[in-house]
Design an enzyme around this catalytic site. Structure first.
Site, PDB file in Angstrom:
ATOM      1  N   GLY A  22       3.524   2.477  10.832  1.00  0.00           N
ATOM      2  CA  GLY A  22       3.247   1.672  12.016  1.00  0.00           C
ATOM      3  C   GLY A  22       3.047   0.196  11.709  1.00  0.00           C
ATOM      4  O   GLY A  22       3.671  -0.668  12.320  1.00  0.00           O
ATOM      5  N   ALA A  23       2.176  -0.080  10.755  1.00  0.00           N
ATOM      6  CA  ALA A  23       1.841  -1.463  10.463  1.00  0.00           C
ATOM      7  C   ALA A  23       1.004  -1.509   9.192  1.00  0.00           C
ATOM      8  O   ALA A  23       0.601  -0.465   8.684  1.00  0.00           O
ATOM      9  CB  ALA A  23       1.048  -2.074  11.620  1.00  0.00           C
ATOM     10  N   MET A  24       0.745  -2.741   8.708  1.00  0.00           N
ATOM     11  CA  MET A  24      -0.002  -2.878   7.456  1.00  0.00           C
ATOM     12  C   MET A  24      -0.941  -4.077   7.536  1.00  0.00           C
ATOM     13  O   MET A  24      -0.552  -5.163   7.933  1.00  0.00           O
ATOM     14  CB  MET A  24       1.007  -3.024   6.307  1.00  0.00           C
ATOM     15  CG  MET A  24       0.366  -3.205   4.948  1.00  0.00           C
ATOM     16  SD  MET A  24      -0.637  -1.749   4.476  1.00  0.00           S
ATOM     17  CE  MET A  24      -1.928  -2.567   3.541  1.00  0.00           C
ATOM     18  N   GLU A  25      -2.176  -3.838   7.086  1.00  0.00           N
ATOM     19  CA  GLU A  25      -3.278  -4.785   7.303  1.00  0.00           C
ATOM     20  C   GLU A  25      -3.410  -5.849   6.215  1.00  0.00           C
ATOM     21  O   GLU A  25      -4.518  -6.342   5.976  1.00  0.00           O
ATOM     22  CB  GLU A  25      -4.586  -3.991   7.387  1.00  0.00           C
ATOM     23  CG  GLU A  25      -5.064  -3.352   6.059  1.00  0.00           C
ATOM     24  CD  GLU A  25      -4.682  -1.891   5.880  1.00  0.00           C
ATOM     25  OE1 GLU A  25      -3.693  -1.465   6.499  1.00  0.00           O
ATOM     26  OE2 GLU A  25      -5.355  -1.187   5.111  1.00  0.00           O
TER      27      GLU A  25
ATOM     28  N   GLU B  28       0.848  -1.186   0.000  1.00  0.00           N
ATOM     29  CA  GLU B  28       0.000   0.000   0.000  1.00  0.00           C
ATOM     30  C   GLU B  28       0.892   1.248   0.000  1.00  0.00           C
ATOM     31  O   GLU B  28       1.841   1.293   0.777  1.00  0.00           O
ATOM     32  CB  GLU B  28      -0.906   0.028   1.230  1.00  0.00           C
ATOM     33  CG  GLU B  28      -1.917   1.167   1.146  1.00  0.00           C
ATOM     34  CD  GLU B  28      -2.897   1.200   2.334  1.00  0.00           C
ATOM     35  OE1 GLU B  28      -2.777   0.358   3.242  1.00  0.00           O
ATOM     36  OE2 GLU B  28      -3.762   2.078   2.315  1.00  0.00           O
TER      37      GLU B  28
ATOM     38  N   GLU C  11      -9.710   4.201   6.521  1.00  0.00           N
ATOM     39  CA  GLU C  11      -8.856   4.677   7.615  1.00  0.00           C
ATOM     40  C   GLU C  11      -9.634   5.426   8.694  1.00  0.00           C
ATOM     41  O   GLU C  11      -9.492   5.150   9.875  1.00  0.00           O
ATOM     42  CB  GLU C  11      -7.696   5.519   7.071  1.00  0.00           C
ATOM     43  CG  GLU C  11      -6.725   4.742   6.178  1.00  0.00           C
ATOM     44  CD  GLU C  11      -6.138   3.499   6.829  1.00  0.00           C
ATOM     45  OE1 GLU C  11      -6.291   3.323   8.056  1.00  0.00           O
ATOM     46  OE2 GLU C  11      -5.543   2.675   6.113  1.00  0.00           O
TER      47      GLU C  11
ATOM     48  N   HIS D 106      -6.321  -1.923  15.385  1.00  0.00           N
ATOM     49  CA  HIS D 106      -6.570  -1.189  14.140  1.00  0.00           C
ATOM     50  C   HIS D 106      -6.359  -2.093  12.925  1.00  0.00           C
ATOM     51  O   HIS D 106      -7.230  -2.197  12.061  1.00  0.00           O
ATOM     52  CB  HIS D 106      -5.638   0.030  14.082  1.00  0.00           C
ATOM     53  CG  HIS D 106      -5.785   0.854  12.854  1.00  0.00           C
ATOM     54  ND1 HIS D 106      -6.572   1.981  12.799  1.00  0.00           N
ATOM     55  CD2 HIS D 106      -5.251   0.720  11.615  1.00  0.00           C
ATOM     56  CE1 HIS D 106      -6.509   2.502  11.595  1.00  0.00           C
ATOM     57  NE2 HIS D 106      -5.707   1.753  10.844  1.00  0.00           N
ATOM     58  N   GLU D 107      -5.206  -2.755  12.867  1.00  0.00           N
ATOM     59  CA  GLU D 107      -4.913  -3.587  11.687  1.00  0.00           C
ATOM     60  C   GLU D 107      -5.886  -4.767  11.634  1.00  0.00           C
ATOM     61  O   GLU D 107      -6.349  -5.142  10.561  1.00  0.00           O
ATOM     62  CB  GLU D 107      -3.464  -4.071  11.694  1.00  0.00           C
ATOM     63  CG  GLU D 107      -2.404  -2.971  11.837  1.00  0.00           C
ATOM     64  CD  GLU D 107      -2.550  -1.817  10.872  1.00  0.00           C
ATOM     65  OE1 GLU D 107      -3.070  -2.008   9.751  1.00  0.00           O
ATOM     66  OE2 GLU D 107      -2.154  -0.685  11.240  1.00  0.00           O
TER      67      GLU D 107
END
Ligand code: B3K
Ligand code: ZN
Length: 876
Positions: A263-266, A123, A322, A299-300
């Site tokens: 931070g992170a990726m889903e 992404e 988001e 969140h993820e």
């Protein structure tokens, strides 16, 4: 670097039916074979070519239904592949072979290496760095992924979906195959391969299916993933209970890596995380770290439904996933911890980050209509204001209709790529409300300013509230329409009760919500027996700036008696701000500021009120930040004066409250083994706040030094070190404490990041010299995003006096850093550069220096699109 416009959206000419990928992994020469099955979309001209996206790709093969394609039938460039003369109706297969170099991929987009692990970030537009592909979110397909790699160095081979099988290949390599049955856009693709340790658990879903849970971390770090696993299971349960959402694969995996741009990726079934948001133990993680891990894991995970099952039609709709997912993780944390304290933290964050963005050159609507570089739109406006808009939707509709609308959304759009209009339509439908005006929150940038005034007629027992709204102009939007602003209110009466709002005329009122929809509106309340104190925008029900001249006595009354605890915090904040603004003006004259007794009394009353939870009291005592004061002043800012004035106020409060703070420092000691729970964290927060005031009152380091020596957890240790470093930077004891900390945690990158951050934020003009020295430290690593953010990013974002040195050296330093980082990692460079977004609100001399530094960046040859987009918008 073309500008992309929302209005130009149209679907692809070809429908992608299936994706089969084979990776032969090699650190420098990875071979990727992509077999893509397409058919021409109905109604599309038979002459239309297939155009695929690419980025820095080397193509080594191209087949049509397994046959070579004539050179005349395709064009290959490094950013696109065009294939002509394709079938009019029949499905066909395109096989593309590309070669990529993971080790050389310093942008950390696409396939790259981090600590000898292969990993991906796709992404927003990273998949096109792996193969030529219709790399856009509205192209959904089912993927099969085969991974081949050296067995010794990459025993672990992971991709999205469910594991199909694998085997050794006899040549020292092995393979694994994964199948993801859920159609997904390419941005959710992920692959991880390497040698990692694992923590395993299971979760039984509400329909009784057992899901395998795995968190992969570097060997030896497994114990530090326990809290993340616990947070994951709580997230899965909560999403079932609150949103009725069940997980949909046999396995859910999280991989923690140390080089990551955000931070992170889903990614579907295979989240990839910055290890900062996975790893924690009492010795190395603070309470804030634990809270962040909990929030980001949630969140993820929540993206699985809001983002993955239902995704975005195009990147303009980013807030669809988001803003909504941030709202969901905020609600989760509120349920897991203290709702009021969480709300205070959210609002502080919103005001510190989003309000300045919305008031400066980078302002854009929650749903933008144009962009040059989409990576620059993963902003606090899209995320946090997007979440506030979702919250307002819930406020306007009430909980039952909001839930109905969410259920309809999940039902109607599962498996689709949709728009904000599709989302809002679900709520309009269930509530039968016209949501046109409400939707302006997605389309109009800028923080609305609401001006309020009141009058009370004792003889008639009538209270009137006059409201006026104004949305300031923002880039590209000079005039604005009035918005639908839901304002929660309370009318507090002398006897401690609240007046009923049912008599209100002049506005729609639902529950305690006044719906402000006109530019000007007067609301009249009858039967009000005594002069009420108005508590306005309770719970921060609308993300607005409020001008309401309220007396300190009324604010103090709210701070003491409101039933809405958030409003109490807000009132204390509103009492403090004018003091800090006045103190700034006095400091600018070189004099010492006094603090209003009303503020001191209200703060100390909250501090000593044992009925209030400690975490809330800590928030109440944390004065508005220097950035908050700068925003309140608005223009012609001098960060040195703001700092000096705030120090004076802190000292005055500290001296007046010395006894209370000293009692709290003793009372709030947390006994027993460390636990990261919210109540214990709250006690630590209040104790550390009290300690920090005591150090102001005493003006010597001993107390902080004792706290540093006796700390048995990272929260207390890092707080004590921060007090020492910020207040007594040149004291020998501070220097010793800093080197003891470094020696003790030298092998823990996440803790060393804190060591850099604490020093990067030491106030004053000497900060720049310190930062320069730290950059020469062997522990500094300019290729690790966390380390760069910890030192350079924190200096620019969070050291107002150091960065905004009157001689402009801070800006010049940043400009050089941006130009140094940009060729390696444009996303990181562009993000850090946004620290200068409020440069126009500085006093003239500093603003001039800032302008010159921005011009220096803009004039540099070969800027990335990321950086040039930001710098150009900041100069406009
Ligand atoms: N969706 C990702 C962010 C991707 C950023 C790309 N530049 C993480 C998140 O919001 O959950
Ligand atoms: Zn997200």
């Amino acid at each position: 670097g073309e500008i992309i416009h929302l209005e130009d959206y149209r679907p692809t000419d070809f429908v992608l039916e299936r994706v089969d990928l084979t990776f032969e992994l090699d650190p420098r020469e990875t071979k990727v074979e992509a077999r893509l099955i397409f058919h021409r979309r109905e109604g599309v001209s038979p002459d239309a070519p297939l155009i695929l996206d690419g980025d820095e790709l080397k193509m080594t093969g191209l087949l049509f239904d397994q046959e070579e394609i004539l050179a005349a039938n395709y064009d290959v460039a490094d950013d696109s592949l065009t294939i002509r003369n394709l079938p009019a109706t029949a499905p066909f297969e395109i096989t593309i072979t590309t070669e990529v170099n993971p080790e050389a991929n310093t942008k950390l987009m696409g396939l790259y290496r981090t600590s000898n692990v292969y990993c991906t970030q796709c992404e927003a537009e990273g998949f096109r760095r792996i193969t030529y592909f219709p790399d856009r979110p509205d192209v959904l397909a089912v993927y099969t992924v085969n991974i081949i790699a050296d067995k010794q160095t990459a025993p672990l081979l992971l991709a999205n979906g469910n594991y199909l099988g694998g085997a050794s290949m006899g040549d020292g390599r092995h393979f694994a195959a994964w199948f993801d049955p859920h159609p997904k856009p390419s941005y959710l693709f992920a692959l991880v391969a390497g040698d990692l340790g694992v923590v395993e658990d299971t979760f039984t879903t509400m329909s009784g299916r057992e899901v395998a849970l795995r968190i992969y971390v570097e060997h030896g770090k497994e114990p530090r993933a326990a809290y993340a696993m616990d947070a994951l299971k709580r997230s899965m349960k909560w999403d079932e209970e609150v949103f009725g959402r069940e997980y949909d694969l046999d396995i859910f995996m999280i991989v923690a890596v140390s080089d990551f741009n955000m931070g992170a990726m889903e990614n579907k079934g295979l989240n990839v995380f910055n290890d900062k948001y996975v790893l924690a133990d009492p010795q190395t993680a603070t309470d804030a770290d634990y809270a962040n891990i909990e929030a980001i894991i949630a969140h993820e995970y929540f993206h699985n439904w809001t983002g993955n099952r239902i995704t975005c039609r195009d990147w303009f709709q980013l807030c669809l996933k988001e803003g909504l997912t941030v709202y969901r993780d905020h609600e989760f944390s509120a349920d897991q911890r203290s709702r009021t304290v969480k709300r205070v933290a959210e609002v502080r964050h919103l005001k510190a980050e989003q309000f300045p963005e919305d008031a400066g050159p980078l302002a854009h609507p929650v749903r933008p209509t144009k962009y040059r570089e989409i990576n620059n739109f993963y902003t606090t406006t899209v995320y946090e204001k997007g979440s506030e808009v979702t919250r307002m939707l819930a406020t306007v509709l009430g909980p039952d209709l909001f839930k109905k609308g969410m259920d309809l959304y999940f039902d109607r759009h599962d498996g689709q790529a949709v728009t904000i209009e599709d989302f809002v339509a679900c709520f309009a439908e269930v509530s039968k409300r016209d949501m046109t005006q409400f939707s302006l929150w997605y389309h109009q940038a800028g923080t609305p300013l609401v001006t309020a005034s009141t009058a009370y007629d004792a003889a008639k027992q009538v209270f009137t509230l006059s409201l006026e709204q104004m949305v300031p102009p923002t880039p590209g939007q000079s005039t604005k329409e009035p918005m639908h602003i839901p304002l929660r209110v309370g009318l507090l009466l002398e006897d401690g009760s609240e007046a009923a709002l049912s008599s209100a005329t002049g506005a729609e009122v639902t529950g305690d919500v006044i719906h402000l929809v006109e530019r000007k509106q007067t609301v009249t309340f009858t039967g009000i027996v005594s002069r009420p104190v108005l508590s306005l925008n309770r719970g921060f029900s609308a993300p607005i700036n409020l001008h309401f001249e309220q007396t300190p006595a009324d604010r103090a009354h709210i701070a003491r008696h409101e039933s809405d605890l958030f409003a109490r915090w807000q009132a204390l904040n509103d009492l403090a701000l004018p003091n800090l603004v006045a103190a700034t003006a006095i400091a600018r004259e070189g004099a010492k500021a006094e603090c209003d007794r009303a503020l001191i009394d209200a703060l100390l009353a909250a501090a000593a009120d044992a009925r209030l939870e400690p975490a809330f009291r800590a928030q109440a005592l944390a004065l508005p930040s220097e950035a908050d004061v700068a925003r309140e002043i608005g223009s012609n800012n001098n960060p040195d004066a703001i700092h000096a004035g705030r120090q004076d106020i802190m000292t005055a409060i500290a001296k007046a409250g010395r006894d209370i703070f000293s009692t709290l420092a003793d009372e709030m000691v947390v006994d027993g083994p460390f636990s990261p729970d919210a109540a214990s964290a709250g006690r630590r927060a209040l104790r550390n706040t009290a300690l920090s005031y005591l150090v102001y009152a005493e003006n010597q380091p001993d107390r902080a030094l004792d706290a540093f020596k006796s700390a048995n957890n990272m929260t207390d240790l890092s707080q004590a070190l921060t007090i020492l470093a910020h207040r007594f930077p040149d004291d020998r004891k501070t220097v010793e404490a800093l080197s003891a900390f470094k020696a003790r945690f030298g092998d823990n990158a996440l803790v060393i990041d804190k060591w850099f951050t604490i020093q990067a934020t030491i106030p004053g003009a000497d900060a720049l010299g310190r930062v320069r020295t730290l950059m020469a430290d062997p522990l500094f690593n300019s290729t690790n995003p966390n380390r760069v953010r910890a030192l350079v990013g924190t200096f620019a974002f969070s050291n107002p006096t150091g960065f905004n040195r009157a001689d402009g050296e801070g800006y010049r330093f940043l400009a050089r850093q941006i130009l140094d980082i940009d060729p390696r990692n444009p996303q990181l460079a562009a993000r850090i550069l946004t620290s200068m977004r409020s440069w126009r609100s500085l006093e003239d001399v500093r603003a001039e220096h800032a302008l010159n530094a921005l011009r220096e960046i803009a004039a540099a040859p070969k800027l990335s699109v990321d950086v040039s987009d930001i710098v150009e918008r900041m100069l406009k």
